[in-house]
Design a protein around this motif. Structure first.
Motif, PDB file in Angstrom:
ATOM      1  N   ASN A  39       0.830  -1.200   0.000  1.00 39.70           N
ATOM      2  CA  ASN A  39       0.000   0.000   0.000  1.00 39.70           C
ATOM      3  C   ASN A  39       0.866   1.252   0.000  1.00 39.70           C
ATOM      4  OD1 ASN A  39      -2.440   1.486   0.129  1.00 39.70           O
ATOM      5  ND2 ASN A  39      -2.151   1.760   2.328  1.00 39.70           N
ATOM      6  N   GLY A  40       1.199   1.742  -1.192  1.00 39.89           N
ATOM      7  CA  GLY A  40       1.953   2.980  -1.310  1.00 39.89           C
ATOM      8  C   GLY A  40       3.416   2.881  -0.945  1.00 39.89           C
ATOM      9  N   THR A  41       3.933   1.656  -0.775  1.00 39.67           N
ATOM     10  CA  THR A  41       5.342   1.494  -0.387  1.00 39.67           C
ATOM     11  C   THR A  41       6.007   0.453  -1.282  1.00 39.67           C
ATOM     12  OG1 THR A  41       4.721  -0.166   1.264  1.00 39.67           O
ATOM     13  CG2 THR A  41       4.931   2.109   2.026  1.00 39.67           C
ATOM     14  N   SER A  42       5.787   0.542  -2.567  1.00 37.05           N
ATOM     15  CA  SER A  42       6.253  -0.513  -3.472  1.00 37.05           C
ATOM     16  C   SER A  42       7.769  -0.644  -3.490  1.00 37.05           C
ATOM     17  CB  SER A  42       5.728  -0.264  -4.883  1.00 37.05           C
ATOM     18  OG  SER A  42       6.146   1.000  -5.362  1.00 37.05           O
ATOM     19  N   ASP A  43       8.504   0.452  -3.368  1.00 30.84           N
ATOM     20  CA  ASP A  43       9.966   0.385  -3.425  1.00 30.84           C
ATOM     21  C   ASP A  43      10.526  -0.511  -2.329  1.00 30.84           C
ATOM     22  OD1 ASP A  43       9.914   2.060  -5.570  1.00 30.84           O
ATOM     23  OD2 ASP A  43      10.518   3.864  -4.465  1.00 30.84           O
ATOM     24  N   ALA A  44       9.920  -0.476  -1.167  1.00 25.97           N
ATOM     25  CA  ALA A  44      10.415  -1.256  -0.036  1.00 25.97           C
ATOM     26  C   ALA A  44      10.294  -2.760  -0.287  1.00 25.97           C
ATOM     27  CB  ALA A  44       9.651  -0.881   1.233  1.00 25.97           C
ATOM     28  N   TYR A  45       9.392  -3.150  -1.191  1.00 22.95           N
ATOM     29  CA  TYR A  45       9.148  -4.565  -1.451  1.00 22.95           C
ATOM     30  C   TYR A  45       9.811  -5.040  -2.741  1.00 22.95           C
ATOM     31  CZ  TYR A  45       5.738  -4.538   2.315  1.00 22.95           C
ATOM     32  OH  TYR A  45       5.135  -4.447   3.546  1.00 22.95           O
ATOM     33  N   GLU A  46      10.611  -4.210  -3.369  1.00 23.12           N
ATOM     34  CA  GLU A  46      11.208  -4.565  -4.657  1.00 23.12           C
ATOM     35  C   GLU A  46      12.116  -5.786  -4.557  1.00 23.12           C
ATOM     36  OE1 GLU A  46      11.191  -4.678  -8.404  1.00 23.12           O
ATOM     37  OE2 GLU A  46      10.188  -2.950  -7.466  1.00 23.12           O
ATOM     38  N   SER A  47      12.880  -5.884  -3.473  1.00 24.01           N
ATOM     39  CA  SER A  47      13.776  -7.036  -3.332  1.00 24.01           C
ATOM     40  C   SER A  47      12.994  -8.329  -3.168  1.00 24.01           C
ATOM     41  CB  SER A  47      14.718  -6.833  -2.146  1.00 24.01           C
ATOM     42  OG  SER A  47      13.999  -6.746  -0.931  1.00 24.01           O
ATOM     43  N   SER A  48      11.856  -8.272  -2.477  1.00 22.97           N
ATOM     44  CA  SER A  48      11.027  -9.470  -2.329  1.00 22.97           C
ATOM     45  C   SER A  48      10.406  -9.873  -3.661  1.00 22.97           C
ATOM     46  CB  SER A  48       9.933  -9.237  -1.286  1.00 22.97           C
ATOM     47  OG  SER A  48      10.476  -9.137   0.006  1.00 22.97           O
ATOM     48  N   ARG A  49       9.929  -8.903  -4.416  1.00 19.36           N
ATOM     49  CA  ARG A  49       9.374  -9.224  -5.725  1.00 19.36           C
ATOM     50  C   ARG A  49      10.444  -9.867  -6.614  1.00 19.36           C
ATOM     51  NH1 ARG A  49       6.763  -5.201 -10.254  1.00 19.36           N
ATOM     52  NH2 ARG A  49       8.891  -4.362 -10.258  1.00 19.36           N
ATOM     53  N   GLU A  50      11.656  -9.349  -6.568  1.00 23.33           N
ATOM     54  CA  GLU A  50      12.743  -9.911  -7.364  1.00 23.33           C
ATOM     55  C   GLU A  50      13.043 -11.347  -6.930  1.00 23.33           C
ATOM     56  OE1 GLU A  50      15.754 -10.055 -10.231  1.00 23.33           O
ATOM     57  OE2 GLU A  50      14.104  -8.622  -9.937  1.00 23.33           O
ATOM     58  N   PHE A  51      13.024 -11.574  -5.626  1.00 24.71           N
ATOM     59  CA  PHE A  51      13.344 -12.902  -5.093  1.00 24.71           C
ATOM     60  C   PHE A  51      12.313 -13.944  -5.528  1.00 24.71           C
ATOM     61  CE2 PHE A  51      13.088 -16.167  -1.782  1.00 24.71           C
ATOM     62  CZ  PHE A  51      14.411 -16.577  -1.700  1.00 24.71           C
ATOM     63  N   TRP A  52      11.034 -13.546  -5.574  1.00 24.30           N
ATOM     64  CA  TRP A  52       9.955 -14.496  -5.860  1.00 24.30           C
ATOM     65  C   TRP A  52       9.489 -14.462  -7.316  1.00 24.30           C
ATOM     66  CZ3 TRP A  52       9.027 -18.055  -2.296  1.00 24.30           C
ATOM     67  CH2 TRP A  52       9.328 -17.777  -0.969  1.00 24.30           C
ATOM     68  N   LYS A  53      10.170 -13.770  -8.173  1.00 20.98           N
ATOM     69  CA  LYS A  53       9.660 -13.553  -9.534  1.00 20.98           C
ATOM     70  C   LYS A  53       9.550 -14.832 -10.357  1.00 20.98           C
ATOM     71  CE  LYS A  53      14.149 -12.408 -11.658  1.00 20.98           C
ATOM     72  NZ  LYS A  53      14.906 -11.336 -12.356  1.00 20.98           N
TER      73      LYS A  53
END
Length: 341
Positions: A39-53
């Protein structure tokens, strides 16, 4: 179409979400999708998205504006493709076998929803510090129009937490409410009051983390009374005459006995004393007999005479250290984890 759409609205859990996703992806069941919207903090989750892509079941939706928890949950719901919705908070731990167990219940009992017991932990998911009640049997099949009020109450008192609540995915389900504390429960109540039957699981499959909580960090969520918010959900879904007897029972024995919620208001709200008076008013309006309850008297007295700087330490000590020693239902509670914990 997956069997489950696991909805995960998230904010402030970027340090722990990978542990949560690991507990899901290492289940012995894989017919699901996980819908994650920061919710409005997408940058903080970028590493997790990369890990699970590389895991097609894990779906991050990024670059969304901050619309608050309730609307973010609705955004997750709008993207759900599964036959059943399953809520899961991004800081909790799913025990081994949970998804398969849920799938078997839906297949065997044809229920419209699943509620469950849970316990809370601080740092170690194997060490319970608070816990919800359980039935003697692992599974109870209940009907909201005909089962004993006591059993319905035991099941419904667990809907204060998001994780593990599940229900059939119907697009017309009620999603419009924006009261922070009960908004996740509106779709569930909508399903229950139209389909009636549901299962309650007394096996431990869920460990709820209490160390990272918006109830402690976002003071504005107390601008509307939590007691009033929960009372309104009961009122809304008790308009049908089928629930006329259940409504006052739940009001008095569930909503009207949440005395410990006043600690949070005193410790973490913007206007502690004003909101305390307001909360006491709504609580006594729902349950006038509370004024004779020793727990109510003790808690309200502490809230008014003890400074927040001291009271928060007292309440944390009781919740994290003392309760597991004196409340029998907490003892021995644990989940079987999969992967690192």
């Amino acid at each position: 179409m997956p069997l489950f759409s696991i909805l995960m609205p998230t904010w402030g859990h970027e340090e722990v979400i990978d542990e949560t996703l690991t507990s899901i992806t290492q289940q012995d069941f894989d017919d699901y999708e996980v819908i994650i919207i920061p919710n409005g903090t997408s940058d903080a989750y970028e590493s997790s998205r990369e890990f699970w892509k590389h895991d097609v079941r894990i779906k991050f939706f990024m670059e969304y504006e901050d619309v608050g928890y309730c609307r973010n949950l609705s955004r997750c719901m709008s993207k759900a493709n599964g036959r059943y919705i399953l809520y899961f908070a991004s800081d909790d731990i799913m025990g081994k076998g949970m998804l398969l167990y849920y799938a078997k219940i839906y297949q065997s009992y044809k229920v419209s929803a699943i509620l469950r017991t849970y316990y809370c932990y601080d740092k170690n998911p194997q060490l319970a510090v608070r816990a919800k009640r359980r039935f003697d049997k692992d599974i109870e099949i209940l009907n909201i129009t005909s089962s004993p009020y006591e059993k319905i109450h035991l099941a419904l008192e667990t809907v204060d937490q998001l994780s593990g609540l599940s229900f059939i995915n119907e697009k017309e389900v009620t999603l419009t409410n924006e009261d922070v504390f009960p908004c996740h429960a509106y779709p569930l109540f909508d399903i229950l009051t139209r389909h009636y039957n549901f299962a309650y699981i007394s096996k431990d499959f869920l460990a709820v983390r209490i160390g990272v909580s918006q109830a402690r960090t976002i003071s504005k969520i107390y601008r509307k009374s939590p007691i009033k918010s929960w009372a309104q959900i009961i009122n809304k879904f008790s308009e049908n005459s089928r629930f006329s007897g259940l409504k006052p029972y739940l009001a008095r024995h569930w909503i009207g006995v949440n005395y410990v919620g006043m600690f949070q208001i005193k410790n973490f709200s913007e206007r502690p004393y004003a909101y305390l008076v307001r909360e006491i008013y709504f609580l006594l309006k729902i349950n006038p007999w509370a004024c004779l309850n020793p727990a109510f008297i003790a808690i309200t007295t502490l809230c008014f005479i003890v400074p927040s700087s001291i009271l928060v330490n007292i309440s944390d000590f009781v919740k994290l250290r003392m309760m597991r020693l004196v409340i029998r239902r907490i003892r021995g509670r644990s989940i079987e984890t999969v992967g690192p914990s």
